[in-house]
Motif scaffolding. Structure first.
Motif, PDB file in Angstrom:
ATOM      1  N   ASP A  57     -37.491   6.959 -20.617  1.00 55.81           N
ATOM      2  CA  ASP A  57     -36.689   7.220 -21.815  1.00 55.81           C
ATOM      3  C   ASP A  57     -35.307   7.757 -21.475  1.00 55.81           C
ATOM      4  O   ASP A  57     -34.307   7.345 -22.034  1.00 55.81           O
ATOM      5  CB  ASP A  57     -37.390   8.279 -22.685  1.00 55.81           C
ATOM      6  N   LYS A  58     -35.290   8.718 -20.535  1.00 58.99           N
ATOM      7  CA  LYS A  58     -34.061   9.465 -20.287  1.00 58.99           C
ATOM      8  C   LYS A  58     -33.041   8.657 -19.483  1.00 58.99           C
ATOM      9  O   LYS A  58     -31.844   8.751 -19.717  1.00 58.99           O
ATOM     10  CB  LYS A  58     -34.443  10.742 -19.528  1.00 58.99           C
ATOM     11  N   TYR A  59     -33.510   7.870 -18.528  1.00 57.71           N
ATOM     12  CA  TYR A  59     -32.578   7.204 -17.613  1.00 57.71           C
ATOM     13  C   TYR A  59     -32.641   5.680 -17.685  1.00 57.71           C
ATOM     14  O   TYR A  59     -31.840   5.003 -17.047  1.00 57.71           O
ATOM     15  CB  TYR A  59     -32.868   7.623 -16.166  1.00 57.71           C
ATOM     16  N   ASP A  60     -33.632   5.138 -18.356  1.00 60.94           N
ATOM     17  CA  ASP A  60     -33.790   3.685 -18.399  1.00 60.94           C
ATOM     18  C   ASP A  60     -33.813   3.252 -19.862  1.00 60.94           C
ATOM     19  O   ASP A  60     -33.354   4.001 -20.722  1.00 60.94           O
ATOM     20  CB  ASP A  60     -35.071   3.283 -17.648  1.00 60.94           C
ATOM     21  N   ARG A  61     -34.339   2.087 -20.141  1.00 63.63           N
ATOM     22  CA  ARG A  61     -34.320   1.599 -21.520  1.00 63.63           C
ATOM     23  C   ARG A  61     -35.690   1.729 -22.179  1.00 63.63           C
ATOM     24  O   ARG A  61     -36.098   0.884 -22.979  1.00 63.63           O
ATOM     25  CB  ARG A  61     -33.873   0.143 -21.550  1.00 63.63           C
ATOM     26  N   GLY A  62     -36.422   2.777 -21.777  1.00 64.40           N
ATOM     27  CA  GLY A  62     -37.700   3.018 -22.453  1.00 64.40           C
ATOM     28  C   GLY A  62     -38.872   2.243 -21.881  1.00 64.40           C
ATOM     29  O   GLY A  62     -39.926   2.159 -22.500  1.00 64.40           O
TER      30      GLY A  62
ATOM     31  N   ALA B 106     -29.024   8.789 -10.292  1.00 65.46           N
ATOM     32  CA  ALA B 106     -30.182   8.661  -9.391  1.00 65.46           C
ATOM     33  C   ALA B 106     -30.591  10.003  -8.765  1.00 65.46           C
ATOM     34  O   ALA B 106     -31.787  10.324  -8.719  1.00 65.46           O
ATOM     35  CB  ALA B 106     -29.914   7.603  -8.325  1.00 65.46           C
ATOM     36  N   PRO B 107     -29.649  10.831  -8.297  1.00 62.98           N
ATOM     37  CA  PRO B 107     -30.074  12.121  -7.720  1.00 62.98           C
ATOM     38  C   PRO B 107     -30.810  13.004  -8.734  1.00 62.98           C
ATOM     39  O   PRO B 107     -31.745  13.722  -8.376  1.00 62.98           O
ATOM     40  CB  PRO B 107     -28.756  12.771  -7.277  1.00 62.98           C
ATOM     41  N   ASP B 108     -30.393  12.943 -10.002  1.00 61.32           N
ATOM     42  CA  ASP B 108     -31.077  13.750 -11.026  1.00 61.32           C
ATOM     43  C   ASP B 108     -32.497  13.247 -11.264  1.00 61.32           C
ATOM     44  O   ASP B 108     -33.413  14.029 -11.518  1.00 61.32           O
ATOM     45  CB  ASP B 108     -30.287  13.710 -12.343  1.00 61.32           C
ATOM     46  N   ILE B 109     -32.679  11.937 -11.205  1.00 56.81           N
ATOM     47  CA  ILE B 109     -34.033  11.392 -11.364  1.00 56.81           C
ATOM     48  C   ILE B 109     -34.917  11.910 -10.227  1.00 56.81           C
ATOM     49  O   ILE B 109     -36.050  12.341 -10.449  1.00 56.81           O
ATOM     50  CB  ILE B 109     -34.034   9.847 -11.357  1.00 56.81           C
TER      51      ILE B 109
ATOM     52  N   ALA C 211     -34.571  14.604  -8.600  1.00 52.96           N
ATOM     53  CA  ALA C 211     -34.845  16.030  -8.816  1.00 52.96           C
ATOM     54  C   ALA C 211     -35.948  16.208  -9.862  1.00 52.96           C
ATOM     55  O   ALA C 211     -36.836  17.060  -9.709  1.00 52.96           O
ATOM     56  CB  ALA C 211     -33.568  16.745  -9.250  1.00 52.96           C
ATOM     57  N   ASP C 212     -35.919  15.383 -10.921  1.00 52.94           N
ATOM     58  CA  ASP C 212     -36.994  15.441 -11.930  1.00 52.94           C
ATOM     59  C   ASP C 212     -38.343  15.100 -11.289  1.00 52.94           C
ATOM     60  O   ASP C 212     -39.364  15.719 -11.583  1.00 52.94           O
ATOM     61  CB  ASP C 212     -36.725  14.451 -13.073  1.00 52.94           C
ATOM     62  N   LEU C 213     -38.331  14.093 -10.429  1.00 57.34           N
ATOM     63  CA  LEU C 213     -39.569  13.680  -9.757  1.00 57.34           C
ATOM     64  C   LEU C 213     -40.092  14.786  -8.832  1.00 57.34           C
ATOM     65  O   LEU C 213     -41.295  15.063  -8.794  1.00 57.34           O
ATOM     66  CB  LEU C 213     -39.329  12.411  -8.934  1.00 57.34           C
ATOM     67  N   ALA C 214     -39.175  15.419  -8.112  1.00 55.39           N
ATOM     68  CA  ALA C 214     -39.579  16.434  -7.132  1.00 55.39           C
ATOM     69  C   ALA C 214     -40.312  17.591  -7.809  1.00 55.39           C
ATOM     70  O   ALA C 214     -41.180  18.223  -7.210  1.00 55.39           O
ATOM     71  CB  ALA C 214     -38.361  16.942  -6.360  1.00 55.39           C
ATOM     72  N   LYS C 215     -39.957  17.844  -9.070  1.00 57.00           N
ATOM     73  CA  LYS C 215     -40.626  18.937  -9.794  1.00 57.00           C
ATOM     74  C   LYS C 215     -42.110  18.669 -10.000  1.00 57.00           C
ATOM     75  O   LYS C 215     -42.880  19.595 -10.252  1.00 57.00           O
ATOM     76  CB  LYS C 215     -39.949  19.158 -11.157  1.00 57.00           C
ATOM     77  N   VAL C 216     -42.521  17.401  -9.979  1.00 52.15           N
ATOM     78  CA  VAL C 216     -43.949  17.091 -10.091  1.00 52.15           C
ATOM     79  C   VAL C 216     -44.466  16.433  -8.803  1.00 52.15           C
ATOM     80  O   VAL C 216     -45.355  15.569  -8.831  1.00 52.15           O
ATOM     81  CB  VAL C 216     -44.272  16.206 -11.318  1.00 52.15           C
ATOM     82  N   GLU C 217     -43.900  16.862  -7.680  1.00 47.78           N
ATOM     83  CA  GLU C 217     -44.379  16.418  -6.363  1.00 47.78           C
ATOM     84  C   GLU C 217     -44.315  14.905  -6.204  1.00 47.78           C
ATOM     85  O   GLU C 217     -45.260  14.264  -5.733  1.00 47.78           O
ATOM     86  CB  GLU C 217     -45.810  16.927  -6.124  1.00 47.78           C
TER      87      GLU C 217
END
Lengths: 145, 544
Positions: free
Chosen positions: B76-81, B101-104, B106-112
């Motif tokens: 939702d946040k970075y792609d077209r849903g 891409a770096p923010d994505i 970082a979001d991923l790293a928060k959930v391993e």
């Protein structure tokens, strides 16, 4: 900008390097240059006479030089191993882990970028000859592994 | 499932910062695209036809509910849903902006999670059996071995510029659900006559333009040499794999050109040397990993009965659930192959919902299959109807697992810069055709796989029916293959003859299935009939 980045305390030897296939006949040569297709193991009988090995990376995508350096270090070679050619900051950490201790890139590196790249990884997953304890050794209380 | 400790978390966090720095240097112009390309590829970021595509690693296909939720949120946040689940158990997003891409990550790293080595000429994400830990037929859960290999292969300093990409699969049952022998290294965890656990190594398989089934080079590598043996296999490849031609650079070509015996000899020689180097983690590390994959707290004394009074539910149970090792449980497969849909695609809402269902119905665990579906591995039979009703209300109850509608298809020319032809519309037309004629159910197990170019990302060589899209004088043309299999009876399909246009290939597939229906004997699948009667009757029917 850094033209030669070196992690050794001895004086750099700048004697000209000979190719691996010439090296056998010229055992008085102190430096040898490994091209991607060369077999680093051909140098093993002569390691005591060699003060510098240059490993050439004509293109950064050709990773044979990483294996060449590790093979020399695994055989106990303690002289300089210098990466030359298409070498950039983003390869530095891995090259160091494989045993390279000098870098002479075609395009000089930005000092700050090089420092940042080399300081980045506090830990490593694999054991190599660089003396760093891998994460599995730290987990199991064996920092000297 | 596996949980990161501080070390694992630090490695992933460091990678996020490294990639952020690399992206900064790219955007500032310090790094030209040709130097940035291999760096972004090592992090799963491709430049496709219309935008960047980011491929996120799902190690051995296992995800928690919270991880699925984040995958939905990213869509939702970075792609077209939407997200697209891939044939290597990963997920990819097709409309990514480089600066985000770096923010994505970082979001991923928060959930391993991460995108480390999901592309590029390095060791890729390790894949495994999507029913690991649940299958009634497995020797042992293969995932602890896959996790050990994941750590070893992550940022491996010697193997970051291999001749070509390198894919490893690990299984631990005789039934192969991971196309193990079509990988660069396929590992089957086995037990020897002395009752010890070890690893059989199959090296040099692959699809692409030169498909090969991997030969076994060592039937039993003791577990305390698993990493060292893998390193020996890789070092021989890194040193001697071909680099003069990218189409001949995979390890399968090296193994084929040297011959299995010579390649094996070189590996054994390197292995003998590496044994003295102390590179093998202690068995204590494997023992540390194993409890993360211990059985969840299955309830005892559950009934195996299922109320089949709703016919739609009964059909879904028959088609989409798989026997489980614990009484009273099944593994349920959520098909991402709705009739006329895009194989492997799911909306952000669907991804989040599947994550919630994993939490509520399957001990907080789900799996991505290499056939582009989602598994809830441990579902109580008594709660299946309830689960089905939720799936049904959300467009996720298509009862077509392993049928002709359960198509593997690559993204094809709709997205991919390598493709010669579109894959998705062909998949859509085939599933619509067979759903509308009602033949799907009659045909039973029939694995159909479509690739939009000879790189074979859609596994067409390994389909009972395979379709290969090519460019023929500027027009999309589709070749038909029959007789492939990626299961334990691995085989490569053969081309029937001249190709077809988009509508023609759908008709040709239908004619091939008609031959099967006319000639099949009791209990035979399409593949069995093909193997018994051979290509000729099919050719006759297809080309008349």
């Amino acid at each position: 900008m850094v033209e030669l980045l070196r992690f050794r305390t001895d004086e750099p030897s700048e004697s000209p390097a000979v190719t691996v296939d010439c090296f056998g006949e010229q055992t008085n040569a102190g430096a040898v240059r490994i091209e991607p297709g060369d077999d680093a193991r051909e140098l093993l009988p002569h390691l005591a006479h060699i003060t510098r090995v240059e490993v050439n990376f004509p293109v950064f995508g050709d990773g044979r030089g990483y294996s060449a350096a590790r093979i020399l270090r695994e055989a106990g070679y303690e002289g300089e191993i210098r990466a030359v050619g298409d070498v950039a900051v983003d390869q530095l950490a891995a090259l160091r882990r494989c045993g390279f201790d000098a870098f002479q890139p075609d395009v000089p590196m930005n000092d700050a970028d090089a420092d940042a790249a080399l300081a980045r990884w506090d830990n490593v997953y694999q054991k190599t000859t660089d003396g760093r304890a891998p994460i599995w050794a730290l987990r199991h209380g064996n920092a000297n592994a | 499932m596996y949980k990161y400790d501080n070390y694992d978390q630090q490695m992933v966090d460091t990678r996020v910062e490294e990639f952020r720095d690399q992206t900064r240097r790219r955007l500032s112009g310090e790094l030209p695209e040709d130097k940035f390309r291999p760096l972004r590829l090592m992090n799963g970021l491709y430049l496709q036809l219309h935008a960047y595509m980011l491929r996120v690693a799902v190690p051995y296909g296992t995800l928690s509910g919270a991880q699925m939720k984040v995958l939905g949120d990213i869509a939702d946040k970075y792609d077209r849903g939407y997200g697209h689940f891939t044939t290597r158990q990963n997920i990819q997003y097709n409309w990514i902006k480089l600066e985000e891409a770096p923010d994505i990550l970082a979001d991923l790293a928060k959930v391993e999670m991460h995108a480390i080595q999901t592309s590029g000429n390095c060791i890729r994400n390790i894949s495994s059996d999507h029913f690991a830990g649940a299958a009634a037929d497995e020797l042992i859960d293969p995932r602890p071995y896959a996790e050990l290999l994941r750590q070893w292969s992550s940022f491996h300093p010697e193997f970051c510029a291999l001749p070509r990409k390198f894919k490893i699969a690990v299984i631990a049952s005789d039934t192969d659900r991971a196309a193990m022998r079509l990988h660069d290294i396929g590992i089957q965890i086995v037990k020897n006559d002395a009752g010890e656990i070890g690893a059989a190594f199959y090296v040099g398989g692959g699809m692409g333009r030169t498909p090969m089934v991997a030969p076994c080079i060592n039937e039993f590598v003791p577990l305390d040499w698993l990493i060292t043996y893998s390193e020996a296999c890789l070092r021989v490849y890194n040193r001697y794999g071909r680099r003069d031609n990218k189409y001949k650079a995979r390890i399968k070509i090296l193994v084929h050109e040297l011959g299995k015996d010579e390649y094996t000899r070189q590996v054994e020689e390197e292995f003998a040397h590496l044994k003295s180097q102390g590179i093998e983690p202690p068995l204590a590390e494997l023992e540390r990993i194993k409890p993360y994959f211990a059985d969840p707290a299955f309830k005892a004394g559950l009934s195996d009965g299922i109320d089949r009074s709703d016919p739609d539910f009964a059909l879904w149970v028959d088609r989409n659930t798989i026997a489980h090792k614990a009484p009273g449980y099944v593994s349920a497969v959520i098909s991402l192959k709705p009739v006329g849909g895009i194989p492997g695609d799911a909306s952000a809402d669907q991804i989040r919902l599947m994550g919630k269902l994993a939490t509520d119905y399957s001990f907080d665990e789900c799996r991505v299959t290499h056939t582009q579906n989602i598994v809830l591995p441990h579902v109580e039979k008594a709660r299946l109807k309830e689960l089905f009703d939720v799936l049904d209300a959300n467009g996720l109850s298509t009862p077509n697992l392993d049928t002709i509608e359960d198509i593997i298809a690559c993204p094809g020319l709709d997205y991919c810069s390598l493709a010669n032809a579109r894959s998705i519309p062909v998949a859509q037309k085939i599933s619509e055709r067979f759903a509308s004629t009602g033949k799907t159910e009659t045909l039973g197990e029939l694995k159909l796989k479509i690739s939009g170019c000879i790189n074979a990302c859609g596994h067409h060589h390994a389909g009972h029916i395979g379709i290969l899209g090519v460019d023929r004088k500027g027009v999309e043309n589709y070749q038909l293959l029959l007789g492939g299999s990626e299961a334990e009876d691995t085989s490569l399909g053969k081309i029937t003859g001249p190709g077809f246009d988009e509508d023609g290939i759908v008709d040709a597939v239908e004619r091939a299935t008609d031959v099967y229906l006319a000639k099949r004997e009791e209990g035979e699948r399409f593949l069995d009939t093909y193997r018994r009667i051979g290509m000729d009757p099919f050719k006759e029917a297809i080309y008349g």
